[in-house]
Design a protein around this motif. Structure first.
Motif, PDB file in Angstrom:
ATOM      1  N   HIS C  91       0.808  -1.222   0.000  1.00 52.25           N
ATOM      2  CA  HIS C  91       0.000   0.000   0.000  1.00 52.25           C
ATOM      3  C   HIS C  91       0.839   1.270   0.000  1.00 52.25           C
ATOM      4  O   HIS C  91       0.412   2.308   0.481  1.00 52.25           O
ATOM      5  CB  HIS C  91      -0.983   0.009   1.180  1.00 52.25           C
ATOM      6  CG  HIS C  91      -1.858  -1.201   1.178  1.00 52.25           C
ATOM      7  ND1 HIS C  91      -2.886  -1.383   0.268  1.00 52.25           N
ATOM      8  CD2 HIS C  91      -1.839  -2.321   1.936  1.00 52.25           C
ATOM      9  CE1 HIS C  91      -3.447  -2.545   0.479  1.00 52.25           C
ATOM     10  NE2 HIS C  91      -2.830  -3.143   1.486  1.00 52.25           N
ATOM     11  N   ASP C  92       2.042   1.167  -0.507  1.00 51.38           N
ATOM     12  CA  ASP C  92       2.894   2.345  -0.622  1.00 51.38           C
ATOM     13  C   ASP C  92       2.695   2.930  -2.015  1.00 51.38           C
ATOM     14  O   ASP C  92       3.477   2.712  -2.932  1.00 51.38           O
ATOM     15  CB  ASP C  92       4.359   1.939  -0.389  1.00 51.38           C
ATOM     16  CG  ASP C  92       5.270   3.156  -0.342  1.00 51.38           C
ATOM     17  OD1 ASP C  92       4.816   4.247  -0.756  1.00 51.38           O
ATOM     18  OD2 ASP C  92       6.424   2.988   0.096  1.00 51.38           O
ATOM     19  N   THR C  93       1.599   3.668  -2.186  1.00 55.82           N
ATOM     20  CA  THR C  93       1.210   4.144  -3.504  1.00 55.82           C
ATOM     21  C   THR C  93       2.264   5.059  -4.087  1.00 55.82           C
ATOM     22  O   THR C  93       2.539   5.038  -5.285  1.00 55.82           O
ATOM     23  CB  THR C  93      -0.125   4.916  -3.407  1.00 55.82           C
ATOM     24  OG1 THR C  93      -1.015   4.122  -2.642  1.00 55.82           O
ATOM     25  CG2 THR C  93      -0.699   5.168  -4.783  1.00 55.82           C
ATOM     26  N   VAL C  98       6.305   5.728  -8.418  1.00 55.90           N
ATOM     27  CA  VAL C  98       7.654   6.017  -8.920  1.00 55.90           C
ATOM     28  C   VAL C  98       8.149   4.846  -9.771  1.00 55.90           C
ATOM     29  O   VAL C  98       8.618   5.021 -10.897  1.00 55.90           O
ATOM     30  CB  VAL C  98       8.623   6.270  -7.750  1.00 55.90           C
ATOM     31  CG1 VAL C  98      10.066   6.326  -8.253  1.00 55.90           C
ATOM     32  CG2 VAL C  98       8.238   7.552  -7.036  1.00 55.90           C
ATOM     33  N   TRP C  99       8.003   3.647  -9.249  1.00 53.85           N
ATOM     34  CA  TRP C  99       8.492   2.472  -9.987  1.00 53.85           C
ATOM     35  C   TRP C  99       7.700   2.255 -11.267  1.00 53.85           C
ATOM     36  O   TRP C  99       8.245   1.872 -12.287  1.00 53.85           O
ATOM     37  CB  TRP C  99       8.454   1.218  -9.115  1.00 53.85           C
ATOM     38  CG  TRP C  99       9.513   1.196  -8.035  1.00 53.85           C
ATOM     39  CD1 TRP C  99       9.316   1.050  -6.701  1.00 53.85           C
ATOM     40  CD2 TRP C  99      10.930   1.309  -8.223  1.00 53.85           C
ATOM     41  NE1 TRP C  99      10.504   1.070  -6.029  1.00 53.85           N
ATOM     42  CE2 TRP C  99      11.533   1.231  -6.940  1.00 53.85           C
ATOM     43  CE3 TRP C  99      11.765   1.491  -9.331  1.00 53.85           C
ATOM     44  CZ2 TRP C  99      12.896   1.302  -6.736  1.00 53.85           C
ATOM     45  CZ3 TRP C  99      13.133   1.562  -9.132  1.00 53.85           C
ATOM     46  CH2 TRP C  99      13.681   1.468  -7.841  1.00 53.85           C
ATOM     47  N   ILE C 160      -1.107   7.421 -13.661  1.00 55.77           N
ATOM     48  CA  ILE C 160      -1.970   8.598 -13.528  1.00 55.77           C
ATOM     49  C   ILE C 160      -3.132   8.293 -12.593  1.00 55.77           C
ATOM     50  O   ILE C 160      -3.464   9.068 -11.691  1.00 55.77           O
ATOM     51  CB  ILE C 160      -2.484   9.037 -14.912  1.00 55.77           C
ATOM     52  CG1 ILE C 160      -1.301   9.529 -15.759  1.00 55.77           C
ATOM     53  CG2 ILE C 160      -3.559  10.108 -14.776  1.00 55.77           C
ATOM     54  CD1 ILE C 160      -1.639   9.710 -17.214  1.00 55.77           C
ATOM     55  N   LEU C 161      -3.752   7.109 -12.780  1.00 54.26           N
ATOM     56  CA  LEU C 161      -4.905   6.762 -11.944  1.00 54.26           C
ATOM     57  C   LEU C 161      -4.525   6.687 -10.472  1.00 54.26           C
ATOM     58  O   LEU C 161      -5.323   7.021  -9.609  1.00 54.26           O
ATOM     59  CB  LEU C 161      -5.486   5.420 -12.386  1.00 54.26           C
ATOM     60  CG  LEU C 161      -6.215   5.430 -13.720  1.00 54.26           C
ATOM     61  CD1 LEU C 161      -6.614   4.019 -14.115  1.00 54.26           C
ATOM     62  CD2 LEU C 161      -7.437   6.324 -13.647  1.00 54.26           C
ATOM     63  N   SER C 162      -3.293   6.269 -10.213  1.00 52.37           N
ATOM     64  CA  SER C 162      -2.914   6.095  -8.811  1.00 52.37           C
ATOM     65  C   SER C 162      -2.867   7.426  -8.070  1.00 52.37           C
ATOM     66  O   SER C 162      -3.018   7.456  -6.859  1.00 52.37           O
ATOM     67  CB  SER C 162      -1.562   5.390  -8.716  1.00 52.37           C
ATOM     68  OG  SER C 162      -0.541   6.246  -9.195  1.00 52.37           O
ATOM     69  N   HIS C 168      -7.356   0.172  -7.757  1.00 53.95           N
ATOM     70  CA  HIS C 168      -7.443  -0.834  -6.720  1.00 53.95           C
ATOM     71  C   HIS C 168      -7.895  -2.155  -7.307  1.00 53.95           C
ATOM     72  O   HIS C 168      -8.215  -2.273  -8.487  1.00 53.95           O
ATOM     73  CB  HIS C 168      -8.352  -0.382  -5.589  1.00 53.95           C
ATOM     74  CG  HIS C 168      -9.699   0.031  -6.064  1.00 53.95           C
ATOM     75  ND1 HIS C 168     -10.579  -0.841  -6.639  1.00 53.95           N
ATOM     76  CD2 HIS C 168     -10.291   1.249  -6.086  1.00 53.95           C
ATOM     77  CE1 HIS C 168     -11.671  -0.187  -6.956  1.00 53.95           C
ATOM     78  NE2 HIS C 168     -11.522   1.072  -6.649  1.00 53.95           N
ATOM     79  N   HIS C 169      -7.972  -3.141  -6.432  1.00 53.61           N
ATOM     80  CA  HIS C 169      -8.223  -4.506  -6.893  1.00 53.61           C
ATOM     81  C   HIS C 169      -9.550  -4.699  -7.597  1.00 53.61           C
ATOM     82  O   HIS C 169      -9.706  -5.588  -8.403  1.00 53.61           O
ATOM     83  CB  HIS C 169      -8.155  -5.458  -5.691  1.00 53.61           C
ATOM     84  CG  HIS C 169      -6.747  -5.813  -5.342  1.00 53.61           C
ATOM     85  ND1 HIS C 169      -5.705  -5.547  -6.175  1.00 53.61           N
ATOM     86  CD2 HIS C 169      -6.244  -6.451  -4.264  1.00 53.61           C
ATOM     87  CE1 HIS C 169      -4.597  -5.983  -5.620  1.00 53.61           C
ATOM     88  NE2 HIS C 169      -4.887  -6.539  -4.452  1.00 53.61           N
TER      89      HIS C 169
END
Lengths: 95, 624, 201, 401
Positions: C91-93, C98-99, C160-162, C168-169
């Motif tokens: 959960h480290d959005t 970044v990745w 972008i969505l994040s 999410h799932h």
């Protein structure tokens, strides 16, 4: 059947694997320029390619830890395709 | 069982928009069925025109140009727009019901597959309006298929098949995921009905075979429109590559067409014999074996192409091997009837007809494996006879049997038995009169795909018979249509379980509610539904279990049933939109000289559909 | 596939809600199995025509050091992809984003390399129409490039969505599935690099 | 009726008709029709079931074997099936439920193994047959023919039959072979895939562009005198692989001759034909030389005996073998041929005149798509020649015996 997702690899492992992949790739490129390995170049490159393929599938794609069903589904594709196309190329005398 | 149906709060939605946006596997199944039947009538008319042309020597009903289009379209339509989608119709409707599931794994992907199939089918047929239909045979052998680049006929074929392939891969992924992940509790793999097994096998067949022909089609398309030279012999290319890529798909495709029919027959025979299927495991594994070995026999379509004797010998042997599991199925079906109490209702008649005619088709298939005799049979009417015995005498009889069998489940009404029997006997007569003579014609040297034959070669009489037979088949379907239309209003009310069935779909009301099962059933054995109705006495005879009110579903209810909690996926227009975009894109590819606008518009619409689809919640108010 | 593993595939746990995640992963693996035949067809076409160069240029065009570099870029994008997945699982959005972006960037770099390579080859006289070798080379690497491009698009969309928390799932697009796809595109390149480039030298 | 078979096949006499008629289980009507109408529907001159040479006979023997086995299997299976259906059909007063039999493993194993054994037995002659039928003809007597498949006609060149001045024997659509001698066809195609098929002499063989495929023809010695309906020794055949518009009309005839007749024919074919010097034929020659030779080829000699080959010589190289690749058939001895238009019409003055007037009326072709520069030929165009000129051409061509 177990859901082995609990034994998830760590980023450390991922970096290690990336390092291995980089080394293998360098070895491949190097080998294709060294005359001494010429006689075994083809099998050598195929083996090294297969090793990289296997490592990515097993660790990056988690196939090693995931459900056996996934493994079967994917392996059917890979090991179905290989003999199929080997036969095709054999009928052309192209192998 | 009927009582529970009322308690569910989903309104039965009606109207055109509800059909366009539906994601209910049953409605999609019906859409497939109706569309496939419409294409079947078109393909039938094409066949009648072909037979009219060939009724006598030097026929003048059709020009060579028209004939080549019609036989190409007949083959293409029957394979891709009739038999595959009718199989899809059965699978869509029945797979979740038989597995005790509420829907398939990806309801919207399912809708996408249907709309793409429909639009691609319409697109291929629209070629008649744009200067003519594909005319290079459904196999589209190169370099002939790449030759006539002045017309876009074969571009319609290449792009149309590509889109149909995308639709089929999507539904294969969907069906496989459904079988592996959506089964009711206790429904182990070896408790699944044979029909489900066959659906699973063909999904794998399509999944692993379609990409090969997809690449071939791309190559051909690049040759025709972008100057590539994949099949250009003058540039050193080998045209046989196309045949390999095509038949790596084309042969498994034959099993795709017939295995679901075998599954249907394997469901019908036990019900009307009042006995379980003889050797369930053997039927299942022989079906899987047919699918598996089916990938190792493609080159038997190429025995005269010059692969060399070693390859020919190898493929001869693999082709013979595949006859073994096929035989196992037939023997098990006969074993199922043996010792039963056979009720000769229409579905049973069609199933028995299937077996008899399929045996003929299977045996003539073995004669193809005897390679030297295939040097004579290949590309003649003997082959036409063979594959019609398998695909019409076999597959179509099986699917018609399935319609008579499950129509009560789909509509709540029974089809008329008397009309059904007239249909059956006329179809048997017409079918054999049409196709049995073709064996003789082929052995006497009549090649297929010829628009006329001269006098003096001895082809007149049997061609005349075949033409009469074809019109008898057409007549038999008149009775079928009358029966279908009549039954919608006047058919007897079916009830939930009119045939005393064995599989879970008969545990639901007819027609089933949107969510299929009020309570997800708990499965404890093969043919679980039957075992809630019957036990076996000491002699092994079936005896009725004293009626427990309700059956499987009620007995196995889990605690805390709350119908409010059943979330069915919401309707969505994105799948239809995405497939429409793909087809517009396809038109653009065909008419490249002016079609870049269509390419762009199609791509945008398709992407819009896909993104909208992947971002919209599956169920309304389910945004967790 | 052994029968054991097929028959092992037990139905999911009781209850109304099937494990959506599991269903989607099954579908993705099924799809990737199918893609093996897709690329297998193109690779065997290339193998059939690898020496059918007619009057045009052949494998001597290949610049192995350059392609090795771009292969390395793609290989490393698999690392960033798996790190992105790892971050989202915890959960480290922010780190995940970044990745993800790094992966998309590496993919784009690979594509740029491919465009450069194609341009070079066309200038040296190898086009789609030159020979069956040319046709099958451009088709194979081009279709692989198209897969990379689609992957880059999905990665960008997810990045972008994040930012708006809409990743999410419950949705079709999710990091693990796109990750599987991305790694697959990578392993296909491993095969192409070996068979097309290295074995020709 | 064609001449009777070499010997009665195990399945019965009279070719495939009666042997196959019984396969439609329920089609009693067909079986009846076979019995009644059998006499008036012979198996035909192009039948694979009336082999006229050793290779085709070997194939037919294999067919007889597999056919008989298939019929036996069919009858046995259907007998059990029929017994099951009639014995176990539901009866009014029997309300007892049947015994619930789930399977029987020994039975399953036996009906898996038995067919496998049967097929293994069949595999042996099959594999042997493949190698034997495929074997190339060898030896000094073998006659080589280079065959080029065209849309939609056949071009034949006998590379070993050479005239004194070095010309090879070239003909089209009518292949003459000596009886009792192996003839090796080396085939390729200039456009799409065709398939060469003369069923009474051998199975078919695809003719693939860029490849050489081989087929051996051999006719029995007595075939030269047999009449199959087209004259003594003449056997029809045709293209068997769908090759576009006029696929049905890409026919051919094989003329099986006694070795002596064949030698005579070959010698005559190698002779040039005379340039007509007077009358209508001379006018026809003018037209021929100005128009027809764009595509057609003819070897002519003037009054002094000087030999000229009209029409450009075009060839096609495949795997080191040179094939002829003319745009249209060689017409040198056209008048001596029995058919025209790739063996679809009898060669008569009337037919020839109609053909020259508009070939596409008689045979569906697409000459409007011809592109001779690019080597693309899809049929003979209509040149709009008037009736008088046509008559002149006809007279000249028919005189070239």
């Amino acid at each position: 059947m177990t859901l082995a997702a609990t034994t998830h690899p760590t980023p450390r492992l991922y970096w290690m694997i990336a390092l291995i992949l980089a080394v293998v790739t360098a070895a491949e490129v190097g080998a294709s320029y060294v005359d001494a390995v010429e006689p075994v170049l083809v099998p050598l490159l195929l083996v090294l390619g297969a090793v990289k393929f296997g490592i990515v599938v097993a660790f990056f794609m988690h196939l090693k830890f995931d459900r056996p069903l996934f493994r079967s589904l994917f392996l059917v594709g890979v090991f179905g395709a290989i003999p199929l196309f080997v036969v095709v190329l054999l009928t052309f005398g192209a192998l | 069982m009927t009582a529970v149906a009322q308690s569910v709060d989903h309104d039965p939605k009606t109207g055109l928009w509800s059909w366009i946006t539906t994601v209910d596997h049953k409605r999609i199944g019906l859409l497939y069925a109706v569309t496939a039947f419409a294409f079947f009538l078109i393909a039938g008319i094409e066949a009648l025109l072909i037979r009219a042309q060939l009724a006598g020597p030097d026929g003048t009903v059709l020009s060579a140009e028209a004939y080549n289009q019609l036989f190409t379209m007949h083959g293409l339509t029957m394979v891709f727009l009739v038999v595959m989608p009718i199989a899809s119709a059965f699978i869509n409707y029945l797979l979740p019901l038989m597995l005790g599931a509420r829907d398939v794994a990806f309801p919207r992907l399912n809708a996408f597959s249907y709309w793409l199939f429909l639009f691609a089918g319409l697109m291929i047929y629209s070629s008649f309006l744009f200067g003519g239909a594909p005319d290079g045979a459904w196999v589209g052998y190169s370099p002939l298929a790449g030759q006539l680049t002045e017309t876009v006929r074969m571009d319609f074929w290449a792009v149309g098949l590509q889109l149909l392939g995308v639709a089929s891969i999507a539904s294969s992924v969907n069906f496989i995921a459904t079988v592996f992940t959506m089964r009711a509790p206790g429904m182990t793999m070896l408790r699944m009905p044979v029909f489900v097994w066959m659906a699973l096998v063909i999904a794998f067949l399509l999944l692993f075979s379609l990409p090969a022909v997809g690449i071939g089609l791309f190559q051909l398309f690049l040759d025709r429109n972008f100057g590539a030279v994949f099949y250009e012999a003058a540039a050193g290319a080998d045209p046989l590559l196309w045949q390999h890529l095509f038949w790596i798909f084309g042969h498994p495709e034959v099993y795709v067409l017939v295995l679901p029919a075998m599954g249907i027959v394997s469901e019908i025979l036990p019900v009307f014999s009042r006995k379980p299927l003889f050797g369930y495991e053997f039927v299942v594994f022989s079906g899987a074996a047919i699918g598996f070995i089916g990938f190792g026999v493609w080159s038997h379509h190429m025995f005269t192409s010059g692969m060399g004797p070693v390859a020919e010998a190898g493929f001869a042997v693999s082709t013979m091997i595949i006859a073994v599991p096929t035989g196992v199925k037939i023997f098990n079906w006969i074993g199922t009837t043996w010792g039963g109490r056979l009720r000769m209702a229409t579905p049973m008649l069609f199933s028995l007809g299937f077996i008899a005619q399929f045996v003929i088709g299977g045996l003539s298939g073995v004669t193809h494996a005897i390679v030297p005799t295939d040097y004579q049979q290949h590309d003649t009417y003997y082959v036409v006879a063979h594959f019609h015995y398998v695909l019409f005498g076999g597959a179509i009889f099986g699917y018609v049997a399935g319609v008579y069998y499950w129509f009560p489940k789909w509509t709540g009404r029974m089809l008329d038995e008397r009309l059904g029997k007239i249909h059956f006997w006329l179809m048997v007569l017409g079918f054999n009169l049409t196709f049995a003579p073709m064996h003789i014609l082929g052995l006497n040297g009549m090649p297929r795909r010829t628009y006329r034959y001269p006098e003096g070669l001895g082809y007149e009489f049997w061609n005349g018979m075949a033409t009469i037979g074809a019109f008898i088949i057409a007549l038999s379907f008149v009775f079928f249509i009358i029966n279908l239309v009549r039954a919608r209003r006047h058919g007897g009310v079916a009830g939930d379980d009119p045939w005393d069935g064995r599989t879970l779909e008969w545990a639901t009301p007819s027609p089933p509610p949107e969510h299929n099962f009020d309570e997800v059933p708990l499965v404890r054995s093969l043919d679980d539904f039957w075992h809630t109705k019957y036990a076996e006495d000491e002699e092994g005879r079936a005896v009725r279990v004293p009626a427990v009110t309700g059956a499987a579903t009620d007995a196995d209810t889990e605690a805390g049933d709350d119908h409010e909690a059943i979330h069915m996926p919401s309707p969505s227009y994105y799948p239809a939109l995405a497939s429409l975009g793909l087809v517009v894109f396809g038109y653009g590819m065909i008419y490249l000289n002016w079609g870049w606008i269509a390419v762009g518009v199609g791509a945008i619409v398709a992407l819009w559909g896909l993104f909208g689809w992947s971002l919209e919640p599956v169920t309304k108010g389910d945004d967790h | 596939m052994t029968t054991d593993t097929v028959l092992d595939a037990l139905p999911p746990e009781h209850g109304e809600e099937h494990d959506v995640h599991h269903i989607r992963k099954t579908a993705m693996w099924v799809f990737l199995g199918s893609e093996c035949i897709f690329f297998g067809s193109m690779i065997s076409t290339f193998l059939l025509y690898r020496t059918t160069t007619g009057d045009g240029p052949g494998a001597e065009l290949f610049n192995v050091p350059f392609t090795s570099a771009s292969s390395f870029v793609l290989l490393m994008s698999s690392l960033t992809m798996v790190l992105a997945h790892h971050a989202f699982e915890r959960h480290d959005t922010r780190q995940g984003r970044v990745w993800l972006s790094a992966t998309a960037l590496l993919g784009a770099t690979f594509l740029a390399g491919q465009i450069f390579e194609f341009t070079e080859f066309v200038h040296s006289g190898l086009t789609l129409s030159t020979s069956p070798f040319g046709s099958s080379f451009y088709m194979l690497t081009g279709f692989h490039g198209a897969h990379v491009a689609i992957g880059v698009m999905m990665l960008t969309a997810m990045a972008i969505l994040s930012t708006s928390g809409r990743l999410h799932h419950g949705r079709g697009l999710n990091v693990e599935l796109v990750g599987l796809y991305w790694h697959f595109v990578d392993i296909v390149w491993i095969v192409i690099f070996t068979v097309v480039y290295l074995l020709q030298v | 009726m064609p001449p009777e078979r070499r010997e009665p096949g195990p399945g019965g006499i009279g070719g495939g008709r009666s042997r196959l008629g019984g396969t439609g289980r329920r089609a009693a009507l067909i079986t009846a029709a076979v019995a009644v109408l059998g006499a008036c529907s012979g198996s035909g001159p192009q039948s694979a079931l009336t082999p006229e040479g050793p290779i085709a006979r070997q194939i037919d023997d294999l067919w007889d074997l597999v056919f008989v086995l298939a019929v036996i299997v069919f009858v046995l299976v259907m007998a059990v099936f029929a017994v099951s259906i009639f014995r176990f059909r539901e009866r009014k007063h029997d309300t007892r439920e049947p015994r619930q039999i789930h399977g029987n493993t020994p039975l399953e194993i036996s009906w898996t193994v038995l067919p496998a054994v049967l097929l293994a037995v069949l595999a042996v002659p099959t594999v042997r047959g493949i190698f034997e039928v495929r074997a190339a003809a060898e030896g000094p007597d073998v006659i080589q023919v280079n065959v080029t498949g065209h849309q939609w006609w056949w071009e034949f060149e006998f590379p070993d039959m050479v005239s004194d001045d070095g010309r090879t024997l070239v003909t089209a659509n009518e292949l003459h072979i000596p009886a009792g001698v192996k003839v090796q066809l080396n085939m390729t195609s200039r456009d799409v895939i065709h398939s060469f098929w003369v069923p009474p002499l051998n199975g078919k063989r695809d003719v693939v562009p860029g490849r050489i495929s081989q087929l051996v023809l051999e006719a029995d010695a007595e075939v030269a005198d047999k009449d199959f309906g087209f004259g003594p020794g003449i056997i029809p055949g045709q293209c068997a692989e769908f090759c576009g518009l006029a696929h049905a009309d890409m026919r051919l005839r094989v003329f099986v001759q006694s070795p002596a007749d064949f030698e005579a024919w070959a010698a005559a074919q190698l002779e040039p034909v005379p340039i007509p010097t007077e009358g209508a034929a001379a006018a026809g020659y003018e037209t021929f030389n100005s128009t027809c030779t764009t595509c057609h080829r003819a070897v002519v000699a003037d009054a002094d005996g000087a030999v000229t080959t009209l029409g450009a010589e075009r060839t096609l190289e495949v795997d080191g073998v040179t094939f002829l690749d003319q745009f249209g058939p060689d017409l040198t001895h056209f008048g001596g041929r029995s058919t025209l238009g790739a063996a679809i019409l009898e060669n008569s003055e009337e037919h020839l005149a109609d053909w020259i007037d508009n070939p596409s009326d008689l045979k569906p072709m697409a000459p409007l798509r011809n592109d001779l520069e690019a080597g693309k030929v899809l049929g003979m165009p209509s040149y709009g020649i008037d009736a008088e000129q046509i008559a002149q051409l006809v007279e000249m061509l028919e005189a070239w015996q």
